[in-house]
Design an enzyme around this catalytic site. Structure first.
Site, mmCIF file in Angstrom:
data_model
loop_
_atom_site.group_PDB
_atom_site.id
_atom_site.type_symbol
_atom_site.label_atom_id
_atom_site.label_comp_id
_atom_site.label_asym_id
_atom_site.label_seq_id
_atom_site.Cartn_x
_atom_site.Cartn_y
_atom_site.Cartn_z
ATOM 1 N NE ARG A 18 -4.139 -1.641 2.345
ATOM 2 C CZ ARG A 18 -4.937 -1.869 3.363
ATOM 3 N NH1 ARG A 18 -4.645 -1.383 4.562
ATOM 4 N NH2 ARG A 18 -6.046 -2.567 3.200
ATOM 5 C CB CYS A 81 12.500 -16.618 -1.992
ATOM 6 S SG CYS A 81 10.691 -16.651 -2.014
ATOM 7 C CB CYS A 211 3.319 -16.229 7.320
ATOM 8 S SG CYS A 211 2.473 -17.720 7.904
ATOM 9 C CB CYS A 212 7.902 -13.316 5.506
ATOM 10 S SG CYS A 212 7.771 -14.135 3.902
#
Length: 393
Positions: A18, A81, A211-212
């Site tokens: 955001r 990742c 959790c990331c």
């Protein structure tokens, strides 16, 4: 082989989707910061490797062109990742083998809100073979696929060693505690074990705070040869002492282990290669930035990197050996869980943190007496990159 010096690093504060800028603006800031830190102009850079996962082809050029259009080779890298560390791996190879004297590695990601998802629905995914094994072990679920993988691996570890799944929550508490001292981290408010366990369940032992989060950001590193640093009067106090990249072996698909599916064997093999290259014992390591995309993976990685023997991670945590005052400080930055995980940027953000640690520039996060620093970055599908940095002089 030429000694590879990390002459400069830079990153920007990570943010939620955001609040994010566009990827090219974030990358430009990280690149300029790394160049300033190195004390060189972009014109001196001879090659660049740009890492990102979610973006169109040649986004690396679009980002780098904001800094300069010098005609150098620009390679775009995508290794899930482990993308940022893969870019670093390629940059290191170019210098080590004498192809170039100054190479830039940059990673960036402008992510969307929500769990990770496949980008295409009209073709096989790279995870088809993995999913077949996963479904054979634990069936199917509507939970996010990464949480199924890493949650299942954590559950397997608990069953194998008789550990209470609540132990994983302590890793999330540590991550927030470390991140409280990191101005680059997204989540700096401390949490308790009770709060972690009370957050919404995701899969297996995992709750939301384990959790990331989807994150946006950028980080960069300037690598130079030792000879170039000497000739140009650049700082040369941090070097890459050893580095290894591994991918999945046959056991990933022929075995019956969720821990192997999420890369424990890859990580173990890469770490062993690094220790052998460097002639270093894991007990010599005082600080580590490792891939804690989920609390379960941090615990698995303690053992894969040899920080503690197989089956002893619970005691390692209980004794405080994974934090300040213990044997090795893991993720002083707050890690992916709290600093954030913009996929392409993560490996280079880890690099920046460890370079600052070796220079003594980590401020409130500083670990005492750091001469060696270890980095671990993993991507499903798969690739594991382990890098050992050394303080020179």
């Amino acid at each position: 082989m030429t000694t590879v010096i990390v002459a400069g690093v830079g990153m920007i504060p990570f943010t939620t989707p955001r609040q994010s800028q566009t990827y090219d603006l974030m990358a430009e800031q990280a690149i300029r910061s790394a160049l300033t830190d190195a004390g060189i102009d972009y014109d001196a850079v001879q090659q660049a490797y740009a890492g990102y996962v979610y973006g169109d082809s040649t986004a690396g050029q679009a980002a780098l062109y904001r800094v300069g259009t010098t005609g150098i080779p620009v390679m775009n890298v995508n290794n899930n990742c482990s993308t940022g560390s893969s870019a670093l791996f390629l940059a290191r190879q170019a210098i080590e083998h004498g192809v170039a004297d100054v190479v830039l590695a940059v990673g960036f990601e402008q992510m969307q809100r929500g769990a990770l998802a496949m980008g295409y629905t009209d073709r096989p995914t790279p995870f088809d073979s993995f999913n077949t094994v996963v479904e054979g072990i634990q069936g199917s679920s509507d939970a996010p696929f990464a949480a199924q993988y890493f949650g299942g691996a954590g559950r397997e570890y608990c069953e194998k060693y008789g550990m209470d799944p609540k132990v994983f929550a302590q890793i999330a508490v540590k991550a927030r505690k470390h991140a409280a001292n990191n101005p680059y981290a997204v989540f700096r408010d401390r949490v308790t074990v009770e709060e972690v366990l009370a957050s919404p369940p995701i899969y297996g032992p995992l709750t939301r705070l384990q959790c990331c989060p989807p994150t946006c950001g950028a980080a960069a590193a300037v690598l130079v040869s030792a000879d170039y640093a000497r000739r140009h009067g650049l700082r040369s106090d941090v070097a890459i002492k050893a580095q290894a990249m591994t991918t999945d072996g046959a056991g990933t698909f022929t075995g019956n282990s969720m821990m192997t599916i999420v890369g424990s064997d890859m990580s173990r093999a890469a770490a062993q290669q690094v220790y052998e290259q460097a002639g270093v014992d894991p007990r010599d390591i005082r600080v580590v930035e490792l891939h804690d995309c989920f609390t379960t993976n941090e615990l698995l990685t303690y053992e894969a990197l040899g920080l503690t023997p197989e089956g002893t991670a619970e005691k390692f945590i209980a004794d405080g050996d994974n934090t300040y005052g213990g044997r090795v400080v893991t993720n002083p930055s707050g890690g992916l869980l709290s600093k954030g995980h913009p996929l392409g940027a993560t490996g280079l953000a880890q690099c920046a943190e460890l370079v600052w640690q070796l220079r003594g520039q980590a401020e409130a996060r500083q670990v005492e007496d750091v001469r060696l620093a270890l980095q671990h970055n993993i991507g499903l599908g798969g690739a594991a990159v382990v890098t050992l940095y050394e303080k020179v002089g």
